[in-house]
Design an enzyme around this catalytic site. Structure first.
Site, PDB file in Angstrom:
ATOM      1  N   GLY A 250       0.824  -1.207   0.000  1.00  0.00           N
ATOM      2  CA  GLY A 250       0.000   0.000   0.000  1.00  0.00           C
ATOM      3  C   GLY A 250       0.863   1.265   0.000  1.00  0.00           C
ATOM      4  O   GLY A 250       0.566   2.234  -0.702  1.00  0.00           O
ATOM      5  N   ASP A 251       1.943   1.240   0.772  1.00  0.00           N
ATOM      6  CA  ASP A 251       2.849   2.402   0.822  1.00  0.00           C
ATOM      7  C   ASP A 251       3.506   2.596  -0.541  1.00  0.00           C
ATOM      8  O   ASP A 251       3.704   3.728  -1.003  1.00  0.00           O
ATOM      9  CB  ASP A 251       3.946   2.191   1.874  1.00  0.00           C
ATOM     10  CG  ASP A 251       3.359   1.769   3.214  1.00  0.00           C
ATOM     11  OD1 ASP A 251       2.231   2.170   3.513  1.00  0.00           O
ATOM     12  OD2 ASP A 251       4.044   1.016   3.945  1.00  0.00           O
TER      13      ASP A 251
HETATM   14  N1  LIG Z   1      -1.614 -10.206  -4.331  1.00  0.00           N
HETATM   15  C1  LIG Z   1      -1.345  -9.148  -5.075  1.00  0.00           C
HETATM   16  N2  LIG Z   1      -1.214  -9.248  -6.425  1.00  0.00           N
HETATM   17  C2  LIG Z   1      -0.969  -8.175  -7.191  1.00  0.00           C
HETATM   18  N3  LIG Z   1      -0.836  -6.928  -6.700  1.00  0.00           N
HETATM   19  C3  LIG Z   1      -0.954  -6.753  -5.365  1.00  0.00           C
HETATM   20  C4  LIG Z   1      -1.204  -7.849  -4.479  1.00  0.00           C
HETATM   21  N4  LIG Z   1      -1.248  -7.364  -3.214  1.00  0.00           N
HETATM   22  C5  LIG Z   1      -1.035  -6.027  -3.319  1.00  0.00           C
HETATM   23  N5  LIG Z   1      -0.865  -5.655  -4.602  1.00  0.00           N
HETATM   24  C6  LIG Z   1      -0.644  -4.292  -5.140  1.00  0.00           C
HETATM   25  O1  LIG Z   1      -0.446  -3.384  -4.087  1.00  0.00           O
HETATM   26  C7  LIG Z   1      -1.544  -2.452  -3.988  1.00  0.00           C
HETATM   27  C8  LIG Z   1      -1.838  -2.171  -2.542  1.00  0.00           C
HETATM   28  O2  LIG Z   1      -2.192  -3.397  -1.909  1.00  0.00           O
HETATM   29  P1  LIG Z   1      -3.093  -3.517  -0.587  1.00  0.00           P
HETATM   30  O3  LIG Z   1      -4.505  -3.195  -0.896  1.00  0.00           O
HETATM   31  O4  LIG Z   1      -2.784  -4.865  -0.020  1.00  0.00           O
HETATM   32  O5  LIG Z   1      -2.479  -2.349   0.301  1.00  0.00           O
HETATM   33  P2  LIG Z   1      -2.480  -2.140   1.882  1.00  0.00           P
HETATM   34  O6  LIG Z   1      -3.428  -3.126   2.508  1.00  0.00           O
HETATM   35  O7  LIG Z   1      -2.703  -0.731   2.139  1.00  0.00           O
HETATM   36  O8  LIG Z   1      -0.966  -2.533   2.219  1.00  0.00           O
HETATM   37  P3  LIG Z   1      -0.010  -2.034   3.423  1.00  0.00           P
HETATM   38  O9  LIG Z   1      -0.833  -1.149   4.299  1.00  0.00           O
HETATM   39  O10 LIG Z   1       0.436  -3.298   4.078  1.00  0.00           O
HETATM   40  O11 LIG Z   1       1.126  -1.329   2.798  1.00  0.00           O
HETATM   41  C9  LIG Z   1      -2.677  -3.115  -4.778  1.00  0.00           C
HETATM   42  O12 LIG Z   1      -3.603  -2.172  -5.308  1.00  0.00           O
HETATM   43  C10 LIG Z   1      -1.889  -3.812  -5.881  1.00  0.00           C
HETATM   44  O13 LIG Z   1      -1.487  -2.869  -6.855  1.00  0.00           O
HETATM   45 MG   LIG Z   2      -2.306   0.294   3.944  1.00  0.00          MG
END
Ligand SMILES: Nc1ncnc2c1ncn2[C@@H]1O[C@H](COP(=O)(O)OP(=O)(O)OP(=O)(O)O)[C@@H](O)[C@H]1O
Ligand SMILES: [Mg+2]
Length: 303
Positions: A250-251
């Site tokens: 996400g970051d």
């Molecule tokens: N399994 C996956 N396959 C492909 N892309 C992924 C995957 N997981 C994460 N991503 C990429 O990363 C982006 C952010 O992921 P996610 O929604 O898991 O963020 P988050 O939960 O805010 O993560 P964090 O807070 O741990 O940094 C997604 O929109 C996608 O582009």
């Molecule tokens: Mg996040």
């Protein structure tokens, strides 16, 4: 200048171990150290993409020094408030089949040190960008993001907020340029399961009506939803590949988006795609993504 804020930076000690048994001496097979915290991750990915930033927040003790030194080696400027007592936290991540994490609490931040931090925020000026991401340590007031945005509300700055529920909602009155909830966070805000992309889009539009200039909803491997500053909606699937570690995805997405805005002179479609590529490149790497991997994904999925 782009400023990222990490209120509670960490040294992440990752150990790989076949089997862990309580009550005896266990030995690791492999260990890694990462320097992190959400704002710092954003700065690291910005640096990968050739974009300058300054990391702000609080550091303490020898771990705090190590974090700052590492950031400098990566070409990131640092301007942390140094705390007099304690040490920046160490998070232990045990990888042995399933993952177990023990996250440290971090050093306490006094009111004086908080005021020093606010004085630093007061020096930011028109044209600067501020990224607020992550949770707030127990020793700080939980309306701190709102307080920061209030202090800069008379300036022409772009602000990005990546935080949970009330921490995020309370910033909307200051019209952050972009907020980035993930699937769980947007469901938490609206108090219901949001299974369909159209439901997510509806909620993103509502968040925009509540004050966010644009809303980016990441959903790990599922379609991401983005309502841009002009009210246009964009929906795209992330890149596909082998998932190695989703921590920091996400970051990375947020940093990719910010870099994308800067590299394209605010072509939001490009920024969204670079964000998706950076997020996925991190999800497909052991640590944070490298520049080449980000652009490889961008070129094969979105150009
Ligand atoms: N399994 C996956 N396959 C492909 N892309 C992924 C995957 N997981 C994460 N991503 C990429 O990363 C982006 C952010 O992921 P996610 O929604 O898991 O963020 P988050 O939960 O805010 O993560 P964090 O807070 O741990 O940094 C997604 O929109 C996608 O582009
Ligand atoms: Mg996040």
């Amino acid at each position: 200048m782009i400023y990222t804020v990490t209120l509670n930076p960490s040294v992440d000690y990752v150990i790989h171990i076949d089997k862990i048994t309580a009550g005896v001496v266990n030995r690791t097979e492999k260990e890694e150290l990462y320097f992190g915290g959400k704002g710092i991750n954003v700065s690291l990915i910005l640096a990968e993409l050739g974009i300058e930033s300054t990391a702000l927040g609080f550091t303490a003790g020898f771990t705090g020094e190590a974090i700052e030194n590492y950031l400098k080696t990566q070409g990131i400027q640092t301007d942390f408030i140094r705390l007099d007592n304690g040490f920046s936290r160490i998070n232990v991540k045990i990888k042995s089949g399933e993952e177990t994490e023990i996250n440290g609490r971090g050093a306490d931040i006094s009111e004086n040190k908080l005021n020093e931090f606010f004085s630093k925020i007061d020096t930011l000026s028109d044209g600067d960008t501020l990224v607020l991401s992550g949770s707030v340590p127990k020793s700080l007031p939980d309306n701190i993001y709102e307080c920061i945005l209030k202090r800069i509300s008379n300036k022409n700055m772009r602000t990005f907020v990546d935080a949970e529920k009330n921490l995020l909602i309370d910033t909307l009155k200051y019209k952050p340029f972009l907020i980035k909830p993930n699937q769980a966070e947007i469901e938490d805000i609206f108090g219901k399961k949001l299974e369909k992309t159209t439901d997510i889009l509806e909620c993103a539009v509502q968040l925009k009506a509540m004050g966010a200039v644009s809303v980016l909803v990441s959903r790990a491997g599922d379609e991401a939803v983005f309502v841009d500053a002009d009210g246009e909606s964009h929906i795209l699937r992330p890149c596909t590949g082998e998932l190695k570690n989703s921590v920091g995805a996400g970051d990375s997405m947020l940093a990719g988006f910010i870099a994308g805005c800067q590299l394209s002179n605010d072509d939001y479609d490009y920024a969204f795609k670079l964000g998706l590529s950076a997020g996925s490149a991190t999800a497909f790497s052991d640590g944070l993504a490298k520049k080449d991997d980000i652009f490889k994904l961008f070129n094969s999925f979105y150009s």
